[in-house]
Write an enzyme that holds these catalytic residues in place. Structure first.
Site, mmCIF file in Angstrom:
data_model
loop_
_atom_site.group_PDB
_atom_site.id
_atom_site.type_symbol
_atom_site.label_atom_id
_atom_site.label_comp_id
_atom_site.label_asym_id
_atom_site.label_seq_id
_atom_site.Cartn_x
_atom_site.Cartn_y
_atom_site.Cartn_z
ATOM 1 N N ASN A 350 40.109 -31.998 58.632
ATOM 2 C CA ASN A 350 40.958 -31.884 59.823
ATOM 3 C C ASN A 350 40.190 -32.033 61.136
ATOM 4 O O ASN A 350 40.736 -32.492 62.135
ATOM 5 C CB ASN A 350 41.745 -30.567 59.802
ATOM 6 C CG ASN A 350 40.850 -29.347 59.704
ATOM 7 O OD1 ASN A 350 39.733 -29.416 59.186
ATOM 8 N ND2 ASN A 350 41.331 -28.217 60.197
ATOM 9 N N SER A 426 39.474 -24.860 51.662
ATOM 10 C CA SER A 426 40.507 -23.978 51.124
ATOM 11 C C SER A 426 39.914 -22.727 50.484
ATOM 12 O O SER A 426 38.742 -22.700 50.086
ATOM 13 C CB SER A 426 41.342 -24.729 50.084
ATOM 14 O OG SER A 426 40.581 -24.955 48.908
ATOM 15 N N GLU A 448 34.085 -20.748 55.661
ATOM 16 C CA GLU A 448 35.115 -20.774 56.703
ATOM 17 C C GLU A 448 36.357 -21.330 56.033
ATOM 18 O O GLU A 448 36.479 -22.535 55.826
ATOM 19 C CB GLU A 448 34.651 -21.643 57.879
ATOM 20 C CG GLU A 448 35.379 -21.342 59.177
ATOM 21 C CD GLU A 448 36.700 -22.064 59.294
ATOM 22 O OE1 GLU A 448 37.737 -21.435 58.952
ATOM 23 O OE2 GLU A 448 36.710 -23.218 59.699
ATOM 24 N N CYS A 482 43.116 -24.547 60.679
ATOM 25 C CA CYS A 482 43.019 -23.342 59.848
ATOM 26 C C CYS A 482 43.392 -22.068 60.604
ATOM 27 O O CYS A 482 43.890 -21.113 60.011
ATOM 28 C CB CYS A 482 41.612 -23.216 59.273
ATOM 29 S SG CYS A 482 40.300 -23.222 60.516
ATOM 30 N N GLU A 660 30.362 -19.656 62.338
ATOM 31 C CA GLU A 660 29.946 -20.896 62.971
ATOM 32 C C GLU A 660 29.818 -20.602 64.463
ATOM 33 O O GLU A 660 30.496 -19.721 64.996
ATOM 34 C CB GLU A 660 31.001 -21.993 62.770
ATOM 35 C CG GLU A 660 31.512 -22.148 61.342
ATOM 36 C CD GLU A 660 30.716 -23.136 60.519
ATOM 37 O OE1 GLU A 660 29.517 -23.321 60.808
ATOM 38 O OE2 GLU A 660 31.288 -23.706 59.579
#
Length: 686
Positions: A350, A426, A448, A482, A660
């Site tokens: 994404n 996922s 993540e 997300c 992150e």
């Protein structure tokens, strides 16, 4: 990448001599061959004699358009030991002259022992008694006429006739020998950063290893699909287990050199990377749009965020400093923060280049090497970042890109020389990766993962700001984010006005060609994912939800096969519905009314995913109070999906762990070494 005894074939030469060598064999572009020595150098017979070069220097000297590395097939009489002896034999011939007559007796025009390129190879493996493809020397063109270059060539050496038809060898004939298996292809220097947008990028090899574009042979392939049109752009190949091994070994070797760079030198490379990203922002955004389907405006914003990321990590040297602690008059201790080694980074589709940058910049700043595996759904811009890093001065092999699926990822994660794993994707895949990181050899992992977030609109919220926040929380990147807050909780007193304004503005969003600047909603990543989002909408309607707008397929003129879906708003949502609990990963906004602050917090926390949450209010005390009670790694007040490289990003619970961005990320790419020092004599306690 190279092993002793590997044979290297060079094709598509640019010099007159190379062209002349190519012409003497039909349907051929191979002009030169070399062998890897027992010390890893390249031994080749050139017009200057038998020479020893590094692989990089050999490519630079020969200027091939294509390099193929072949491996001799092992069998009963072709053993590792025998191949090593052949490689050593080649090194013993360094300094001998070139066999300018191509004579089978190994004597040149001066009657000295000598070799031409393919002859050096056949002589090296003579003890194996292999049957090479037969070749008679040919210096004529396709019509049988002597090629002028070769006529003049032999005249200069005192021969009026060319040795047409005599026994010999040629790189092209050796290349066709069944004793070889293709290990990899390399396409040197194909990308030009100054003409990125016009680049035929899909003619490049799909992997970037050791600073070069590498084509790994594999029987597992995948199609690269353009979401905006549904067209197949190319077919690329997944890396196999052996190819993963080559890549990891390359990264491990390169990491040692990179770790020796001073903080200042590393900083210079990262700063130059940021400058190049900014310089080529529009062209990189174009490929991000082609590969992913998001709008060009968003793609440009993503690239500029990568500029910020590399700029930030170019200046964090002071955060890598250790501590010094005096313990008593003769004892002290200090700590050092050291690179963790080879990082396997597995990215999401994404935010292709942003995810890659978030993992790569801090890992490189800490002195690690990186192997990045992008999603097969958006595999392009990681290759562009690889070229930019190389152009910025990053040593070859420190950053590598391999294409792959779950099998490739598993081979990468399980490799003994990979010392850190960072994954975005996922929850089910994250759990498998975490298990793999503990199964064979314990290694740290950053996860993540997904989210099911909520945005709370309190009764004192500014209406325009509240609507803006709700749209920011749901409609970026076609809702494929997300941290999205698909559950928008609205105080009941505002629900009617808020809904009316939100629906009106949502209907105005232009769904169209993502390359056009006025498009607000681009294409979903794939037909399957668009269908999945539609399935959530239809499922909710079947369970009693009401659709206020959107959720319809959109046909874009000229792009009729693209994966377009209009943003959807649903109401009458209950906690028993599937959409209430599961991550939709699409532009599906759920309107849910509430009456009290406590009720809103309970609804927001009614999930095992704790990635993000948000609230809109003018009450400063409430913003602090509610933020403290929301179970999420990221909380947004009067905004949503805001991001900065200065601030850590990550979740809790099923949304993963580790961070992150920010200096917090440095802890995940380094390890601490504590050193105790006694400057006096050591007393015996026994």
């Amino acid at each position: 990448m190279l092993e002793s005894g590997d044979v290297i074939f060079y094709s598509r030469g640019v010099s007159e001599f190379c062209n002349a060598v190519e012409q003497v064999v039909t349907e051929n572009s191979c002009f030169h061959v070399a062998i890897v020595s027992d010390t890893g150098t390249v031994i080749e017979a050139t017009p200057d004699g038998v020479v020893e070069l590094t692989f990089e220097n050999s490519i630079e000297e020969n200027k091939p358009g294509l390099v193929e590395i072949m491996r001799l097939k092992r069998c009963e009489n072709i053993t590792e030991k025998a191949i090593l002896e052949s490689a050593k034999w080649c090194r013993s011939k360094i300094g001998l002259p070139y066999n300018d007559l191509f004579a089978a007796d190994l004597l040149n025009s001066a009657k000295q022992e000598s070799y031409y390129c393919s002859q050096l190879i056949t002589e090296a493996f003579r003890s194996f008694e292999m049957q090479w493809p037969t070749h008679t020397l040919n210096f004529a063109d396709s019509e049988g006429k002597p090629i002028e270059f070769w006529v003049k060539y032999f005249q200069k050496r005192g021969y009026s006739q060319v040795p047409q038809g005599e026994e010999g060898s040629h790189p092209a004939q050796l290349r066709r020998s069944p004793v070889f298996s293709l290990k990899m292809r390399i396409l040197p220097n194909l990308m030009n950063l100054n003409s990125l947008k016009d680049l035929k990028i899909f003619e490049l090899s799909s992997h970037f290893v050791g600073g070069k574009y590498v084509d790994f042979p594999s029987d597992r392939d995948f199609q690269v699909i353009e979401p905006r049109s549904g067209k197949t752009l190319t077919t690329w190949h997944f890396a196999t287990k052996d190819q993963v091994d080559i890549t990891v070994k390359t990264a491990k070797s390169a990491q040692k050199e990179w770790a020796e760079f001073t903080w200042t030198k590393r900083s210079e490379v990262l700063k130059k990377t940021a400058d190049l990203l900014q310089m080529h922002c529009n062209d990189i955004a174009y490929w991000e749009c082609i590969s992913n389907g998001k709008t060009i405006v968003e793609a440009k914003s993503d690239v500029l965020s990568c500029v910020d990321t590399f700029n930030f990590y170019s200046g964090i040297a002071q955060n890598l400093m250790g501590q010094h602690a005096p313990l008593d008059s003769s004892r002290y201790a200090y700590t050092r923060r050291l690179p963790i080694g080879v990082v396997a980074a597995i990215g999401a589709w994404n935010y292709p280049i942003q995810t890659c940058s978030w993992k790569t910049a801090p890992a490189l700043a800490c002195g690690n090497s990186v192997i990045y595996k992008p999603s097969p759904l958006s595999p392009v811009t990681a290759l562009i970042l690889a070229e930019i890093l190389k152009s910025a001065g990053l040593p070859d092999g420190v950053f590598n890109v391999i294409q792959g699926d779950s099998e490739t990822s598993q081979n990468l994660i399980m490799h003994d020389d990979v010392t850190k794993v960072s994954f975005t994707g996922s929850i089910p895949t994250g759990k498998k990766i975490m298990k793999s990181c503990a199964e064979r050899s314990i290694k740290p992992v950053t996860l993540e993962l997904g989210g099911k977030s909520s945005l709370i609109i309190f009764d004192d919220a500014d209406m325009d700001s509240a609507v803006s926040c709700a749209m920011m929380a749901n409609f970026y990147s076609q809702g494929q984010v997300c941290s999205n807050a698909s559950k928008v909780l609205v105080h009941r007193s505002l629900l009617e006005e808020f809904s009316k304004k939100l629906v009106s503005l949502t209907k105005e969003l232009k769904v169209g060609d993502p390359l056009k600047e006025d498009t607000k909603v681009g294409a979903h990543i794939s037909a399957d994912h668009r269908d999945k989002v539609e399935g959530y909408i239809n499922g909710a309607l079947a369970e009693g939800a009401t659709k206020l707008c959107g959720g319809d397929r959109v046909t874009v003129e000229g792009l009729e096969n693209g994966f377009y879906l209009s943003p959807c708003i649903l109401t009458d949502i209950t906690s028993k519905m599937k959409v209430y609990h599961e991550e939709i990963f699409g532009s599906v906004l759920l309107l849910i009314p509430f009456d009290t602050e406590e009720e809103a917090i309970n609804i927001a926390n009614d999930t095992n995913m704790g990635l993000a949450a948000g609230l809109v209010t003018r009450d400063l005390a409430r913003s602090y109070r509610v933020s403290e009670k929301l179970n999420a790694g990221n909380v947004y007040v009067n905004t949503f999906n805001d991001v900065s490289p200065l601030i850590p990003f990550g979740g809790i619970g099923e949304s993963g762990f580790g961070r992150e961005n920010g200096t917090a990320a440095l802890e995940h790419y380094t390890y601490l070494k504590s050193v105790f020092v006694n400057t006096g004599s050591c007393p015996n306690p026994f």
